[in-house]
Design a protein around this motif. Structure first.
Motif, PDB file in Angstrom:
ATOM      1  N   GLU A  40       0.886  -1.342  -0.590  1.00  0.00           N
ATOM      2  CA  GLU A  40       0.027   0.343  -0.424  1.00  0.00           C
ATOM      3  C   GLU A  40       0.090   1.283   0.029  1.00  0.00           C
ATOM      4  O   GLU A  40       1.699   1.319   0.602  1.00  0.00           O
ATOM      5  CB  GLU A  40      -0.927  -0.192   1.264  1.00  0.00           C
ATOM      6  N   LEU A  41       0.445   2.713  -0.381  1.00  0.00           N
ATOM      7  CA  LEU A  41       1.074   3.764  -1.235  1.00  0.00           C
ATOM      8  C   LEU A  41       0.551   4.691  -0.853  1.00  0.00           C
ATOM      9  O   LEU A  41      -0.515   4.953  -0.246  1.00  0.00           O
ATOM     10  CB  LEU A  41       1.517   3.621  -2.441  1.00  0.00           C
ATOM     11  N   VAL A  42       1.254   5.662   0.583  1.00  0.00           N
ATOM     12  CA  VAL A  42       0.862   6.997   0.476  1.00  0.00           C
ATOM     13  C   VAL A  42       2.170   7.908   0.116  1.00  0.00           C
ATOM     14  O   VAL A  42       2.908   7.616   0.323  1.00  0.00           O
ATOM     15  CB  VAL A  42       0.360   6.848   2.331  1.00  0.00           C
ATOM     16  N   ASN A  43       1.452   9.163  -0.040  1.00  0.00           N
ATOM     17  CA  ASN A  43       2.020   9.811  -0.342  1.00  0.00           C
ATOM     18  C   ASN A  43       1.820  11.253   1.127  1.00  0.00           C
ATOM     19  O   ASN A  43       0.641  12.104   1.414  1.00  0.00           O
ATOM     20  CB  ASN A  43       1.398  10.988  -1.540  1.00  0.00           C
ATOM     21  N   PHE A  44       2.628  11.734   1.891  1.00  0.00           N
ATOM     22  CA  PHE A  44       2.684  12.481   2.673  1.00  0.00           C
ATOM     23  C   PHE A  44       3.092  14.279   2.164  1.00  0.00           C
ATOM     24  O   PHE A  44       4.511  14.322   1.578  1.00  0.00           O
ATOM     25  CB  PHE A  44       3.750  12.340   4.068  1.00  0.00           C
ATOM     26  N   VAL A  45       2.453  15.136   2.306  1.00  0.00           N
ATOM     27  CA  VAL A  45       2.604  16.273   1.625  1.00  0.00           C
ATOM     28  C   VAL A  45       3.461  17.083   3.104  1.00  0.00           C
ATOM     29  O   VAL A  45       3.067  16.823   4.231  1.00  0.00           O
ATOM     30  CB  VAL A  45       2.126  17.445   1.652  1.00  0.00           C
ATOM     31  N   VAL A  46       4.713  17.227   3.552  1.00  0.00           N
ATOM     32  CA  VAL A  46       6.289  17.649   4.346  1.00  0.00           C
ATOM     33  C   VAL A  46       5.858  19.403   4.449  1.00  0.00           C
ATOM     34  O   VAL A  46       6.518  19.258   3.523  1.00  0.00           O
ATOM     35  CB  VAL A  46       7.109  16.334   4.553  1.00  0.00           C
ATOM     36  N   ALA A  47       5.656  19.882   5.376  1.00  0.00           N
ATOM     37  CA  ALA A  47       5.961  20.978   4.738  1.00  0.00           C
ATOM     38  C   ALA A  47       6.615  21.739   5.915  1.00  0.00           C
ATOM     39  O   ALA A  47       7.042  20.236   6.984  1.00  0.00           O
ATOM     40  CB  ALA A  47       3.932  22.080   5.603  1.00  0.00           C
ATOM     41  N   LEU A  76     -10.014  13.352  -2.857  1.00  0.00           N
ATOM     42  CA  LEU A  76      -9.926  12.031  -3.637  1.00  0.00           C
ATOM     43  C   LEU A  76      -9.480  11.587  -4.565  1.00  0.00           C
ATOM     44  O   LEU A  76      -9.561  11.559  -5.672  1.00  0.00           O
ATOM     45  CB  LEU A  76     -11.320  12.456  -3.370  1.00  0.00           C
ATOM     46  N   ILE A  77      -8.022  10.620  -3.856  1.00  0.00           N
ATOM     47  CA  ILE A  77      -7.405  10.771  -5.501  1.00  0.00           C
ATOM     48  C   ILE A  77      -6.088   9.518  -4.809  1.00  0.00           C
ATOM     49  O   ILE A  77      -6.406   8.905  -3.734  1.00  0.00           O
ATOM     50  CB  ILE A  77      -5.893  11.472  -5.163  1.00  0.00           C
ATOM     51  N   TYR A  78      -5.252   8.413  -5.754  1.00  0.00           N
ATOM     52  CA  TYR A  78      -4.993   7.537  -5.370  1.00  0.00           C
ATOM     53  C   TYR A  78      -3.677   7.704  -6.321  1.00  0.00           C
ATOM     54  O   TYR A  78      -2.993   8.166  -7.681  1.00  0.00           O
ATOM     55  CB  TYR A  78      -5.632   5.926  -5.531  1.00  0.00           C
ATOM     56  N   PRO A  79      -2.645   7.654  -5.303  1.00  0.00           N
ATOM     57  CA  PRO A  79      -2.572   7.338  -3.701  1.00  0.00           C
ATOM     58  C   PRO A  79      -3.070   8.823  -2.468  1.00  0.00           C
ATOM     59  O   PRO A  79      -3.079   9.195  -3.136  1.00  0.00           O
ATOM     60  CB  PRO A  79      -0.767   6.205  -3.331  1.00  0.00           C
ATOM     61  N   PRO A  80      -3.384   7.746  -1.302  1.00  0.00           N
ATOM     62  CA  PRO A  80      -3.957   8.990  -0.700  1.00  0.00           C
ATOM     63  C   PRO A  80      -2.859  10.200  -0.130  1.00  0.00           C
ATOM     64  O   PRO A  80      -1.374   9.843  -0.704  1.00  0.00           O
ATOM     65  CB  PRO A  80      -3.995   8.441   0.702  1.00  0.00           C
ATOM     66  N   GLN A  81      -3.244  10.671   0.114  1.00  0.00           N
ATOM     67  CA  GLN A  81      -2.353  11.880   0.388  1.00  0.00           C
ATOM     68  C   GLN A  81      -2.390  13.156   0.904  1.00  0.00           C
ATOM     69  O   GLN A  81      -3.512  13.797   1.382  1.00  0.00           O
ATOM     70  CB  GLN A  81      -1.887  13.075  -1.239  1.00  0.00           C
ATOM     71  N   TYR A  82      -1.363  12.686   3.146  1.00  0.00           N
ATOM     72  CA  TYR A  82      -1.988  13.316   4.127  1.00  0.00           C
ATOM     73  C   TYR A  82      -1.100  14.258   4.125  1.00  0.00           C
ATOM     74  O   TYR A  82       0.417  14.374   3.560  1.00  0.00           O
ATOM     75  CB  TYR A  82      -1.896  12.188   4.971  1.00  0.00           C
ATOM     76  N   GLN A  83      -1.050  15.980   5.127  1.00  0.00           N
ATOM     77  CA  GLN A  83      -0.733  16.634   5.422  1.00  0.00           C
ATOM     78  C   GLN A  83       0.444  15.837   6.622  1.00  0.00           C
ATOM     79  O   GLN A  83      -0.262  15.740   7.738  1.00  0.00           O
ATOM     80  CB  GLN A  83      -1.450  17.567   5.936  1.00  0.00           C
ATOM     81  N   ALA A  84       1.692  15.691   6.227  1.00  0.00           N
ATOM     82  CA  ALA A  84       2.250  15.467   7.434  1.00  0.00           C
ATOM     83  C   ALA A  84       2.189  15.974   8.966  1.00  0.00           C
ATOM     84  O   ALA A  84       2.822  17.496   8.128  1.00  0.00           O
ATOM     85  CB  ALA A  84       3.685  14.584   6.954  1.00  0.00           C
ATOM     86  N   LEU A  85       1.329  15.868  10.337  1.00  0.00           N
ATOM     87  CA  LEU A  85       2.059  16.110  11.240  1.00  0.00           C
ATOM     88  C   LEU A  85       2.515  15.906  11.722  1.00  0.00           C
ATOM     89  O   LEU A  85       3.767  16.894  12.498  1.00  0.00           O
ATOM     90  CB  LEU A  85       0.722  16.165  12.264  1.00  0.00           C
ATOM     91  N   ILE A  86       2.998  15.162  11.883  1.00  0.00           N
ATOM     92  CA  ILE A  86       4.866  14.671  12.897  1.00  0.00           C
ATOM     93  C   ILE A  86       5.402  13.039  12.136  1.00  0.00           C
ATOM     94  O   ILE A  86       4.208  12.441  11.025  1.00  0.00           O
ATOM     95  CB  ILE A  86       4.590  14.546  13.444  1.00  0.00           C
TER      96      ILE A  86
END
Length: 163
Positions: A40-47, A76-86
């Motif tokens: 499974e793949l996830v993209n994290f947006v790292v700010a 709503l895209i694949y792979p999911p993309q989340y804003q990384a907090l930590i």
């Protein structure tokens, strides 16, 4: 209240993440792709505001855990993309738990109870000492061995208060 969700896996790619036209934000945000053992793949947006435990540099091939707010809206895209907090780079010498800990210092999932000792370092994300009670707060807990009880109990090495 933040509802911490996590995804653990190996970093497969790190790229610049562009936030606007004409290259706005160039280099300030990164897109970190993480793949777990099930593929499974996830993209994290790292700010720049993403907190890296121990302020470590991550690279392709590192095993990491990314934490994000499960209540935050996501595209709503694949792979999911989340804003990384930590972000946590995995280490064989320490465990990390990110969660809300109640007044008895038990995590919201009921899996970990903290027993604070005089040697436990309690700090803010900027490294400054935190002098109040860490109960009823979001905490980043760095710890070693635990008991085999439910909840598991530990004396943390360090507690980072997530204000």
């Amino acid at each position: 209240m933040i509802n911490f969700y996590s995804f653990r896996g190996q970093v497969t790619m790190i790229n610049d993440f562009f936030t606007g036209q004409n290259g706005e934000g160039s280099g300030c945000k990164k897109l970190v792709s993480v793949e777990n053992s099930q593929g499974e793949l996830v993209n994290f947006v790292v700010a720049p505001t993403t907190y890296f435990v121990d302020h470590v540099m991550i690279n392709v091939g590192d095993n990491v855990t990314g934490y994000y707010d499960g209540n935050a809206p996501v595209p709503l895209i694949y792979p999911p993309q989340y804003q990384a907090l930590i972000m946590v780079k995995e280490s064989p010498t320490q465990n990390v738990k990110v969660d809300f800990f109640n007044r008895q210092l038990v995590s919201s999932d009921g899996q970990l109870k903290l027993n604070i000792s005089p040697s436990t370092q309690i700090v803010l994300t900027n490294g400054q000492a935190f002098t109040n009670n860490p109960a009823n707060r979001n905490l980043i807990v760095i710890y070693g061995p635990t008991t085999r009880s439910i909840p598991a109990q530990t004396i943390p090495f360090r507690i980072i208060v997530w204000c």
